[in-house]
Design a protein around this motif. Sequence first.
Motif, PDB file in Angstrom:
ATOM      1  N   GLY A  86      -0.250   4.484   2.455  1.00 41.03           N
ATOM      2  CA  GLY A  86      -1.340   5.422   2.242  1.00 41.03           C
ATOM      3  C   GLY A  86      -2.382   5.048   1.209  1.00 41.03           C
ATOM      4  O   GLY A  86      -3.310   5.835   0.980  1.00 41.03           O
ATOM      5  N   GLN A  87      -2.275   3.880   0.580  1.00 47.49           N
ATOM      6  CA  GLN A  87      -3.189   3.572  -0.519  1.00 47.49           C
ATOM      7  C   GLN A  87      -4.651   3.594  -0.085  1.00 47.49           C
ATOM      8  O   GLN A  87      -5.507   4.206  -0.741  1.00 47.49           O
ATOM      9  CB  GLN A  87      -2.854   2.210  -1.112  1.00 47.49           C
ATOM     10  CG  GLN A  87      -3.676   1.863  -2.363  1.00 47.49           C
ATOM     11  CD  GLN A  87      -3.336   2.778  -3.529  1.00 47.49           C
ATOM     12  OE1 GLN A  87      -2.270   2.662  -4.117  1.00 47.49           O
ATOM     13  NE2 GLN A  87      -4.254   3.690  -3.874  1.00 47.49           N
ATOM     14  N   GLY A 139       0.781  -1.236   0.000  1.00 48.65           N
ATOM     15  CA  GLY A 139       0.000   0.000   0.000  1.00 48.65           C
ATOM     16  C   GLY A 139       0.805   1.275   0.000  1.00 48.65           C
ATOM     17  O   GLY A 139       0.247   2.369   0.180  1.00 48.65           O
ATOM     18  N   PHE A 140       2.121   1.201  -0.209  1.00 44.82           N
ATOM     19  CA  PHE A 140       2.944   2.405  -0.294  1.00 44.82           C
ATOM     20  C   PHE A 140       2.728   3.060  -1.660  1.00 44.82           C
ATOM     21  O   PHE A 140       2.844   2.406  -2.696  1.00 44.82           O
ATOM     22  CB  PHE A 140       4.424   2.072  -0.099  1.00 44.82           C
ATOM     23  CG  PHE A 140       4.774   1.675   1.309  1.00 44.82           C
ATOM     24  CD1 PHE A 140       5.076   2.637   2.255  1.00 44.82           C
ATOM     25  CD2 PHE A 140       4.802   0.340   1.682  1.00 44.82           C
ATOM     26  CE1 PHE A 140       5.414   2.285   3.554  1.00 44.82           C
ATOM     27  CE2 PHE A 140       5.135  -0.031   2.979  1.00 44.82           C
ATOM     28  CZ  PHE A 140       5.435   0.946   3.917  1.00 44.82           C
ATOM     29  N   GLU A 160       4.876   8.128   4.356  1.00 40.76           N
ATOM     30  CA  GLU A 160       4.327   6.846   4.781  1.00 40.76           C
ATOM     31  C   GLU A 160       5.188   6.102   5.793  1.00 40.76           C
ATOM     32  O   GLU A 160       4.705   5.173   6.438  1.00 40.76           O
ATOM     33  CB  GLU A 160       4.080   5.973   3.546  1.00 40.76           C
ATOM     34  CG  GLU A 160       3.003   6.553   2.649  1.00 40.76           C
ATOM     35  CD  GLU A 160       2.983   5.915   1.280  1.00 40.76           C
ATOM     36  OE1 GLU A 160       2.081   5.099   1.018  1.00 40.76           O
ATOM     37  OE2 GLU A 160       3.875   6.234   0.463  1.00 40.76           O
ATOM     38  N   ARG A 161       6.437   6.501   5.963  1.00 39.07           N
ATOM     39  CA  ARG A 161       7.260   5.855   6.982  1.00 39.07           C
ATOM     40  C   ARG A 161       6.848   6.289   8.387  1.00 39.07           C
ATOM     41  O   ARG A 161       7.143   5.600   9.359  1.00 39.07           O
ATOM     42  CB  ARG A 161       8.743   6.151   6.740  1.00 39.07           C
ATOM     43  CG  ARG A 161       9.324   5.497   5.504  1.00 39.07           C
ATOM     44  CD  ARG A 161       9.169   3.964   5.528  1.00 39.07           C
ATOM     45  NE  ARG A 161       9.779   3.379   6.700  1.00 39.07           N
ATOM     46  CZ  ARG A 161      11.079   3.093   6.817  1.00 39.07           C
ATOM     47  NH1 ARG A 161      11.893   3.358   5.808  1.00 39.07           N
ATOM     48  NH2 ARG A 161      11.558   2.554   7.916  1.00 39.07           N
ATOM     49  N   LEU A 165      11.447   1.023  -6.207  1.00 41.11           N
ATOM     50  CA  LEU A 165      11.983   1.911  -5.170  1.00 41.11           C
ATOM     51  C   LEU A 165      11.208   3.219  -5.066  1.00 41.11           C
ATOM     52  O   LEU A 165      10.958   3.888  -6.072  1.00 41.11           O
ATOM     53  CB  LEU A 165      13.453   2.223  -5.452  1.00 41.11           C
ATOM     54  CG  LEU A 165      14.506   1.220  -4.960  1.00 41.11           C
ATOM     55  CD1 LEU A 165      14.266  -0.180  -5.497  1.00 41.11           C
ATOM     56  CD2 LEU A 165      15.908   1.690  -5.338  1.00 41.11           C
ATOM     57  N   ILE A 166      10.803   3.577  -3.842  1.00 40.14           N
ATOM     58  CA  ILE A 166      10.305   4.919  -3.525  1.00 40.14           C
ATOM     59  C   ILE A 166      11.393   5.576  -2.688  1.00 40.14           C
ATOM     60  O   ILE A 166      11.594   5.240  -1.513  1.00 40.14           O
ATOM     61  CB  ILE A 166       8.975   4.883  -2.754  1.00 40.14           C
ATOM     62  CG1 ILE A 166       7.891   4.182  -3.583  1.00 40.14           C
ATOM     63  CG2 ILE A 166       8.525   6.305  -2.404  1.00 40.14           C
ATOM     64  CD1 ILE A 166       6.561   4.043  -2.854  1.00 40.14           C
ATOM     65  N   LEU A 167      12.135   6.495  -3.301  1.00 40.43           N
ATOM     66  CA  LEU A 167      13.311   7.071  -2.661  1.00 40.43           C
ATOM     67  C   LEU A 167      12.914   8.096  -1.599  1.00 40.43           C
ATOM     68  O   LEU A 167      11.848   8.697  -1.639  1.00 40.43           O
ATOM     69  CB  LEU A 167      14.212   7.710  -3.709  1.00 40.43           C
ATOM     70  CG  LEU A 167      14.779   6.762  -4.770  1.00 40.43           C
ATOM     71  CD1 LEU A 167      15.589   7.543  -5.797  1.00 40.43           C
ATOM     72  CD2 LEU A 167      15.633   5.674  -4.138  1.00 40.43           C
ATOM     73  N   GLY A 168      13.824   8.295  -0.653  1.00 39.27           N
ATOM     74  CA  GLY A 168      13.593   9.217   0.443  1.00 39.27           C
ATOM     75  C   GLY A 168      12.781   8.575   1.551  1.00 39.27           C
ATOM     76  O   GLY A 168      12.031   7.621   1.338  1.00 39.27           O
TER      77      GLY A 168
END
Length: 464
Positions: free
Chosen positions: A276-277, A106-107, A270-271, A263-266
């Motif tokens: 957040g989906q 869900g990211f 959501e961390r 990859l979702i960088l940074g």
Amino acid sequence: MNSKRWAALSLVVIAVGWFAYDAIERKRDDEHVRELMSAQRQRRSVEQAKPSTPTKPPSDMVVSLIPGNVWFVGKYEDGGGIEIPFPPGESPVKSSDETPKHDNPGFVGPDQCRECHQDKYESFLQTAHFKTSRPVNENTIDGKFEPGTNTFQTSDPNMSFEMIREDDEFLQRVKFFDWSFEVPMEIIMGSSKMAQTYLYWHKDRLYQHNVTHITDGDQWINSPGYIDGDAAYARPIPQRCLECHLTYFDYRGNNNQYTPGSLILGVTCERCHGPGQEHVNHHREHKGDREANAIINPAALDRQVQMDICGQCHGGTREMKGDALSFRPGDRLADHYDPPDDEADVKNSVHTSNQLNRLAQSKCFQQSMMTCIDCHDPHHNERGDRALFSSRCMNCHENESDCGHFPQEGITFAENCIDCHMPQRPTEKLRLKSVDGDVFPPLRDHFIRADQLATERFMQEQAK
């Protein structure tokens, strides 16, 4: 005037005119030669910067495949040299397999949050969390790439590095005796507060570059833990490293295998708030719903549970009990990570200054209900703003007369509590090696106390 004088005068005029014309022509010729020489130098510079066709090491070098599927290239079997995960004479190749091994839980990435949280999104782009991993491009990469400023010479005269740019591609060129090869710089790790180090793909595996850019002094230097005089390009990047630099990645296994397109960088929204989906889907369908649905607000959590979110990466060297990214805001840190290894790890340590454990030793923390976000606004870049952080100290302390050194003429103590009570100091665990000696970048210590040496230094500086 007689004819002889006219003739003499004419000869003088002709001679002067000839010399003037000759001087002009010589100047033009000189300028033309200089232009040709300048163009030739520029061509040479461009040719030198262009990635060369990979060549195999000379026959007088030792080439062997060592455990871990790593190639060693050296002059002597028992000497230093080069370690690479791809065959010498070839270049690293990025995998074209974009099929994830696991379903994304869900990211969605920060751009999805932007739809409803524009202001927070825009300010968050300036934070260290957002910048802690980024793609390499001309707007994100530090350091100089012009000839004469783009080299790093090790203590071994036969081993050096050159950072080069070819169009939109950035590379590190390794020169070992009379052999060289290039490795692309593809991902930045680090927000530039202290440094940037770089990763590259070989197939679906991520590896670290030998050369890091350190912000202090704007210089190229060996990456942390690297031996000066070697060229190590086979250090794998395990998921525990990525977990503190990325928001999401699909881990394929074998220590450093990932799906490149996942990859979702940074370290983004959501961390701290959770995937957040479901939240995004709900509020797109219910645009009038002003109550946050299917998302976590860390400020609403109990103190320790809230701080455990930060503790994933700011709580010392902790090994994972399972796979990375299994922690969710609201979980207990101890359910996902082992405690720090030993007492030594409670001290100031690499990367994060071990803020959680150092803060927990402070009387300010023990005698209050303070949390990380009482001092830090995670949505804004506040780095280095001592007056702002000091103003947050004054939310608990009545006024600057609480300081044992108050009053002092010319000093407004409330404008800088930080340098005396949370001094910056180097740490043995962050050691960068160079031919000029070891470099220890300072880290801000989160153990809040009256530090005598730091206070004396502060008072001396204020007296100047």
